[in-house]
Motif scaffolding. Structure first.
Motif, short mmCIF file in Angstrom:
data_model
loop_
_atom_site.label_atom_id
_atom_site.label_comp_id
_atom_site.label_asym_id
_atom_site.label_seq_id
_atom_site.Cartn_x
_atom_site.Cartn_y
_atom_site.Cartn_z
N GLU A 56 1.46 21.31 -10.23
CA GLU A 56 1.64 21.35 -11.68
C GLU A 56 1.87 19.95 -12.25
N VAL A 57 2.47 19.08 -11.45
CA VAL A 57 2.80 17.72 -11.91
C VAL A 57 1.57 16.83 -12.00
N ASN A 58 0.60 17.01 -11.10
CA ASN A 58 -0.53 16.06 -11.06
C ASN A 58 -1.89 16.66 -11.35
N HIS A 59 -2.01 17.98 -11.53
CA HIS A 59 -3.34 18.59 -11.61
C HIS A 59 -4.15 18.09 -12.81
N HIS A 60 -3.45 17.65 -13.90
CA HIS A 60 -4.18 17.16 -15.07
C HIS A 60 -4.97 15.89 -14.77
N ASN A 113 3.56 9.23 -1.57
CA ASN A 113 3.24 9.63 -2.94
C ASN A 113 2.94 11.12 -3.00
N THR A 114 3.55 11.82 -3.95
CA THR A 114 3.26 13.24 -4.15
C THR A 114 2.64 13.52 -5.51
N LYS A 115 2.82 12.61 -6.46
CA LYS A 115 2.18 12.77 -7.77
C LYS A 115 0.84 12.05 -7.79
N PHE A 116 0.89 10.75 -7.52
CA PHE A 116 -0.33 9.94 -7.53
C PHE A 116 -0.90 9.94 -6.10
N LEU A 117 -1.77 10.90 -5.84
CA LEU A 117 -2.22 11.14 -4.47
C LEU A 117 -3.19 10.06 -3.99
N TYR A 118 -2.99 9.63 -2.74
CA TYR A 118 -3.91 8.72 -2.05
C TYR A 118 -4.21 9.30 -0.68
N GLN A 119 -5.49 9.27 -0.31
CA GLN A 119 -5.90 9.82 0.98
C GLN A 119 -6.45 8.70 1.86
N ASP A 120 -5.58 8.10 2.65
CA ASP A 120 -6.03 7.05 3.56
C ASP A 120 -6.58 7.69 4.84
N GLY A 152 0.83 -1.19 0.00
CA GLY A 152 0.00 0.00 0.00
C GLY A 152 0.87 1.24 0.00
N VAL A 153 0.24 2.42 -0.06
CA VAL A 153 0.96 3.68 -0.03
C VAL A 153 0.00 4.75 0.46
N ASN A 154 0.55 5.90 0.84
CA ASN A 154 -0.31 7.02 1.23
C ASN A 154 0.38 8.32 0.85
N SER A 155 -0.32 9.43 0.99
CA SER A 155 0.25 10.73 0.68
C SER A 155 0.41 11.58 1.93
N GLY A 156 0.34 10.94 3.08
CA GLY A 156 0.42 11.67 4.34
C GLY A 156 1.76 11.60 5.04
#
Length: 518
Positions: A306-310, A59-66, A45-49
């Motif tokens: 800018e990297v992930n907003h699209h 993760n900073t590009k592919f954001l996950y909010q656990d 697993g992974v998280n953005s926290g």
């Protein structure tokens, strides 16, 4: 070996577990073009926290909010919070990947170490090896331990391509079976809303643009030394202006929405990031949280860059609440590269009071009936994900209503079967259909898998439940002991002669343990 008193106590003989099929075999069936390559499997697993370890960053590009991302205050989301970091690492780097490694079969499974000292590395290995030691030898996975996602030893282990459960930022430079961006999108809540599949009617609020860089903002932003790059509450520059504008759009949408409704973050797992709002009191609590300087919305919007907003990671989804559901199912199947759906199982979901997933149950005698009930929905979903370039295991969570059209669908379809979550990956209940033979041979028609927290180690737990372990009625799917606290987290599988017997055994186990939530 993983526990102070050994993985299997002396004198206890555990039965060998033989799976009906394995993930390695299912992946070959899903994609014949990859059948003859050496496929490495990444199940963590992974998280953005929070960074999980020095070699496994958030993760900073592919954001996950656990759950911790959504609920833990910013000031606590720091590597100085050693207890939280360890708790997350135990779940995401050991508990989850061991669970899938158990059913992987003969293939290299890539695991990441909790720490890099010799003692930590050996403890990680012993725990995983003890878990798979009960498998039939022909179904042993090859355990490949690496420090972090950017340090996978592909050449050393002869791995040609990688397939994965959750998108990791660190996988971008490896040969993969499918696109990271497409896979992340397929698992997003917005993708389900726009898929054309029957899901409750939704309103999609997308963040416009992204916040400027901190170094080009105000004094507060340029001097903020927090490990999480949140936009500070006191920001007086363009970052704060942008965040306030996006926050106001979400808050206004929530205020306008009559109860009941369900609100979800864009990208979550394990039931996190879902708010079921059934009263004005709960609506006020949600508004207070989303308006707060420590709330989930501010954390989420702060990481739109800018990297992930699209990919629109800051989207918020507000959906109708399914009216008076009479069934809650987790449908698991295989999608082939041609869009064929191969039914695996339909299990019933278990959640806690906060809607977090804590386990699943299956009745093997009901599977043909459930296959027929959900066949059309399964086929439509398989075609949808295959058209986007994915093949492999898929799970969909379905709520059934008494009458078709009782809850409005986003695509206008009158249906009694509403997809409330689409998990384009291995699901937490995937072991259950692969264990049908094991349980049926013992006269057990029902089974369940669930996560627990236990005082003590693996050996003591096995001794406590010796008759169930020796009869094959119970076994360990995943285990990790924190030797500093003498506490373990685990996934166990139990079987019963019927649903009542299964429930009795589950209750007995739960009365002596605590749940694990993600």
């Amino acid at each position: 070996m993983g526990s102070v008193d050994g993985p299997i106590p002396e004198g206890i003989i555990l039965p060998t577990i033989k799976l009906d099929t394995t993930l390695a075999e299912l992946y070959r069936r899903a994609s014949p073009k990859n059948a003859n390559i050496r496929l490495g499997l990444v199940f963590c697993g992974v998280n953005s926290g929070l960074d999980l370890s020095p070699d496994f960053p958030r993760n900073t590009k592919f954001l996950y909010q656990d759950s911790p991302f959504n609920t833990v205050p910013r000031r606590e989301l720091t590597t100085r919070n050693v207890d939280l970091q360890k708790s997350l690492a135990m779940k995401y780097l050991s508990l989850i990947p061991q669970r899938d490694a158990f059913i992987a079969g003969s293939a290299p499974v890539i695991l990441f170490n909790m720490g890099q000292t010799t003692e930590q590395v050996e403890h990680d290995r012993r725990e995983a090896e003890a878990t798979i030691s009960v498998l039939d030898r022909s179904q042993y996975p090859e355990l490949v331990f690496c420090p972090g996602p950017e340090r996978i030893s592909m050449k050393e282990h002869g791995i040609d391509k990688i397939t994965y459960k959750i998108v990791l930022d660190g996988l971008e430079n490896y040969p993969l079976t499918h696109s990271l961006e497409i896979h992340w999108y397929l698992n997003s809540k917005a993708a389900l809303a726009l898929s054309g599949l029957p899901t409750p009617r939704v309103e999609l609020i997308e963040a416009e643009g992204f916040g400027p860089l901190a170094k080009s903002c105000c004094t507060i932003c340029t001097t903020d030394k927090g490990e999480m790059f949140f936009i500070p509450v006191g920001c007086t520059g363009n970052r704060g202006k942008w965040l306030n504008e996006q926050t106001a759009r979400v808050i206004d949408a929530i205020k306008r929405r009559p109860i009941p409704f369900v609100l979800k973050n864009q990208q979550t797992f394990g039931g996190a990031g879902t708010w079921v709002v059934t009263s004005e009191e709960k609506k006020k609590e949600l508004l207070d949280d989303f308006s707060s300087g420590e709330g989930a919305l501010r954390k989420l919007l702060s990481q739109v860059t800018e990297v992930n907003h699209h990919m629109k990671p800051g989207s918020i989804i507000i959906s109708d609440l399914v009216a008076d559901p009479i069934g809650d199912y987790g449908l698991t199947f295989l999608t082939t590269d041609t869009g064929e759906a191969v039914f695996l199982a339909a299990s019933e979901q278990m959640t806690d009071d906060n809607n977090a997933w804590i386990g699943s149950t299956i009745n093997y005698s009901h599977q043909q009936e459930l296959h027929d009930k959900f066949l059309s929905l399964m086929q439509r979903t398989a075609k949808y994900v295959a058209d986007h370039g994915y093949c492999g295991p898929v799970g969909i969570d379905i709520l059934e209503t008494k009458e078709a059209g009782q809850t409005a669908s986003h695509n206008g379809e009158a249906t009694a079967y509403h997809i409330v979550d689409l998990n384009v990956r291995t699901s937490g209940s995937l072991s259950l259909p692969l264990l049908k033979g094991h349980f049926s041979d013992r006269g057990l028609s029902c089974a369940s898998s669930f996560s627990i927290t236990v005082k003590g180690g693996r050996g003591g737990f096995i001794r406590r439940w010796r008759p169930e372990f020796e009869s094959g009625k119970m076994f360990i799917l995943s285990w990790y002991e924190d030797t500093e606290t003498n506490e373990s987290i685990a996934d166990v599988v139990v079987g019963g002669e019927d649903e009542k017997a299964l429930q009795r055994l589950m209750n007995r186990v739960r009365n002596t343990t605590e749940d694990v939530t993600f």
